[in-house]
Design a protein around this motif. Structure first.
Motif, PDB file in Angstrom:
ATOM      1  N   ASN A   1      -2.921  36.865  57.491  1.00  0.00           N
ATOM      2  CA  ASN A   1      -3.027  37.977  58.431  1.00  0.00           C
ATOM      3  C   ASN A   1      -3.813  39.066  57.727  1.00  0.00           C
ATOM      4  O   ASN A   1      -3.316  39.692  56.800  1.00  0.00           O
ATOM      5  N   GLY A   2      -5.049  39.254  58.150  1.00  0.00           N
ATOM      6  CA  GLY A   2      -5.908  40.195  57.443  1.00  0.00           C
ATOM      7  C   GLY A   2      -6.228  39.660  56.064  1.00  0.00           C
ATOM      8  O   GLY A   2      -6.529  38.480  55.893  1.00  0.00           O
ATOM      9  N   ALA A   3      -6.101  40.523  55.051  1.00  0.00           N
ATOM     10  CA  ALA A   3      -6.412  40.139  53.677  1.00  0.00           C
ATOM     11  C   ALA A   3      -5.202  39.573  52.941  1.00  0.00           C
ATOM     12  O   ALA A   3      -5.284  39.263  51.758  1.00  0.00           O
ATOM     13  N   GLU A   4      -4.084  39.430  53.632  1.00  0.00           N
ATOM     14  CA  GLU A   4      -2.858  38.966  52.986  1.00  0.00           C
ATOM     15  C   GLU A   4      -2.569  37.525  53.376  1.00  0.00           C
ATOM     16  O   GLU A   4      -2.923  37.076  54.467  1.00  0.00           O
ATOM     17  N   ALA A   5      -1.932  36.807  52.445  1.00  0.00           N
ATOM     18  CA  ALA A   5      -1.598  35.408  52.697  1.00  0.00           C
ATOM     19  C   ALA A   5      -0.238  35.094  52.094  1.00  0.00           C
ATOM     20  O   ALA A   5       0.135  35.633  51.057  1.00  0.00           O
ATOM     21  N   ALA A   6       0.487  34.201  52.757  1.00  0.00           N
ATOM     22  CA  ALA A   6       1.776  33.725  52.257  1.00  0.00           C
ATOM     23  C   ALA A   6       1.787  32.206  52.364  1.00  0.00           C
ATOM     24  O   ALA A   6       1.284  31.643  53.337  1.00  0.00           O
ATOM     25  N   GLU A   7       2.357  31.559  51.334  1.00  0.00           N
ATOM     26  CA  GLU A   7       2.494  30.112  51.319  1.00  0.00           C
ATOM     27  C   GLU A   7       3.954  29.753  51.191  1.00  0.00           C
ATOM     28  O   GLU A   7       4.705  30.440  50.499  1.00  0.00           O
ATOM     29  N   GLY A   8       4.356  28.657  51.827  1.00  0.00           N
ATOM     30  CA  GLY A   8       5.719  28.161  51.728  1.00  0.00           C
ATOM     31  C   GLY A   8       5.783  26.736  52.231  1.00  0.00           C
ATOM     32  O   GLY A   8       4.770  26.149  52.609  1.00  0.00           O
TER      33      GLY A   8
ATOM     34  N   VAL B   1       5.258  32.212  48.303  1.00  0.00           N
ATOM     35  CA  VAL B   1       4.406  33.073  47.488  1.00  0.00           C
ATOM     36  C   VAL B   1       3.558  33.912  48.431  1.00  0.00           C
ATOM     37  O   VAL B   1       2.884  33.383  49.309  1.00  0.00           O
ATOM     38  N   LEU B   2       3.614  35.230  48.246  1.00  0.00           N
ATOM     39  CA  LEU B   2       2.846  36.175  49.046  1.00  0.00           C
ATOM     40  C   LEU B   2       1.820  36.839  48.144  1.00  0.00           C
ATOM     41  O   LEU B   2       2.163  37.315  47.059  1.00  0.00           O
ATOM     42  N   THR B   3       0.561  36.860  48.563  1.00  0.00           N
ATOM     43  CA  THR B   3      -0.475  37.560  47.812  1.00  0.00           C
ATOM     44  C   THR B   3      -1.011  38.697  48.673  1.00  0.00           C
ATOM     45  O   THR B   3      -1.281  38.516  49.858  1.00  0.00           O
ATOM     46  N   GLN B   4      -1.120  39.855  48.034  1.00  0.00           N
ATOM     47  CA  GLN B   4      -1.675  41.044  48.668  1.00  0.00           C
ATOM     48  C   GLN B   4      -2.689  41.616  47.691  1.00  0.00           C
ATOM     49  O   GLN B   4      -2.324  42.312  46.751  1.00  0.00           O
ATOM     50  N   GLY B   5      -3.958  41.265  47.891  1.00  0.00           N
ATOM     51  CA  GLY B   5      -4.985  41.652  46.930  1.00  0.00           C
ATOM     52  C   GLY B   5      -4.722  40.957  45.609  1.00  0.00           C
ATOM     53  O   GLY B   5      -4.542  39.741  45.553  1.00  0.00           O
ATOM     54  N   GLU B   6      -4.647  41.729  44.531  1.00  0.00           N
ATOM     55  CA  GLU B   6      -4.382  41.180  43.197  1.00  0.00           C
ATOM     56  C   GLU B   6      -2.897  41.059  42.895  1.00  0.00           C
ATOM     57  O   GLU B   6      -2.511  40.520  41.867  1.00  0.00           O
ATOM     58  N   ASN B   7      -2.048  41.583  43.766  1.00  0.00           N
ATOM     59  CA  ASN B   7      -0.600  41.557  43.547  1.00  0.00           C
ATOM     60  C   ASN B   7       0.005  40.317  44.185  1.00  0.00           C
ATOM     61  O   ASN B   7      -0.508  39.790  45.167  1.00  0.00           O
ATOM     62  N   ALA B   8       1.126  39.865  43.614  1.00  0.00           N
ATOM     63  CA  ALA B   8       1.794  38.667  44.123  1.00  0.00           C
ATOM     64  C   ALA B   8       3.301  38.870  44.116  1.00  0.00           C
ATOM     65  O   ALA B   8       3.840  39.591  43.269  1.00  0.00           O
ATOM     66  N   MET B   9       3.960  38.202  45.062  1.00  0.00           N
ATOM     67  CA  MET B   9       5.414  38.248  45.164  1.00  0.00           C
ATOM     68  C   MET B   9       5.877  36.838  45.500  1.00  0.00           C
ATOM     69  O   MET B   9       5.236  36.143  46.290  1.00  0.00           O
ATOM     70  N   ALA B  10       6.988  36.412  44.900  1.00  0.00           N
ATOM     71  CA  ALA B  10       7.529  35.080  45.179  1.00  0.00           C
ATOM     72  C   ALA B  10       9.019  35.188  45.450  1.00  0.00           C
ATOM     73  O   ALA B  10       9.694  36.067  44.913  1.00  0.00           O
TER      74      ALA B  10
END
Length: 169
Positions: free
Chosen positions: A101-108, A127-136
């Motif tokens: 969605n836009g520049a953000e992506a999530a994988e599962g 795993v969620l990526t928002q630019g250079e940042n990541a969250m899992a």
């Protein structure tokens, strides 16, 4: 090593203070309109009109506005709208799911998108990526209409410093 593996490995290197059981996040902004038409492409389609379901298999891509949802299999539940027309009610994607969605992506591993509420629930090593940042984490719940979300289940976050984002410092 895949991007997903690198992000997960980096997330485990965070200090304990950066780990949480749940974290509120923004996702895609409030630009999404879940009332837009849904377009689905796949290698194969099986329809069961008796129970109002369809199964898309092979390289499935679901599009709605700027949002894209991909997976190996997407089960679609249809229903009747208030005006008596057939409409998509819910999508259940499985097999390496990615939500853009836009520049953000999530994988599962799986995702359920309920169109009426605009909510997507992703599960399985998300795993969620928002630019250079990541969250899992284990579960990501996103409201596409409001652009908000919550990551749950031993959340790991990697925040890149401004210098690490390519400004040469």
């Amino acid at each position: 090593m895949s991007l997903r593996s690198l992000l997960l490995a980096a997330a485990f290197l965070l200090p304990a203070a950066a780990l949480a059981q749940g974290a509120n996040i923004g996702f895609g902004g409030a630009e999404h309109d879940s009332s837009l038409p849904v377009e689905i492409t796949a290698d194969q389609l099986d329809v069961n009109q008796a129970d109002g379901r369809a199964k898309f298999t092979g390289n499935v891509v679901v599009g709605q506005g700027e949002m894209r949802l991909t997976g190996a299999v997407v089960d679609v539940e249809y229903g009747e709208s208030a005006t008596g027309e057939t409409e998509v009610k819910r999508l259940h994607a499985s097999g390496g799911v990615t939500l853009f969605n836009g520049a953000e992506a999530a994988e599962g591993q799986e995702a359920v998108y309920t169109l009426e509420t605009g909510e997507v629930v992703m599960t399985g090593d998300v795993v969620l990526t928002q630019g250079e940042n990541a969250m899992a984490g284990e579960k990501l719940t996103v409201n596409l209409d409001t652009g908000t979300g919550v990551m749950e289940g031993r959340v790991r976050v990697v925040f890149q410093s401004q210098g690490a984002q390519g400004d040469g410092q």
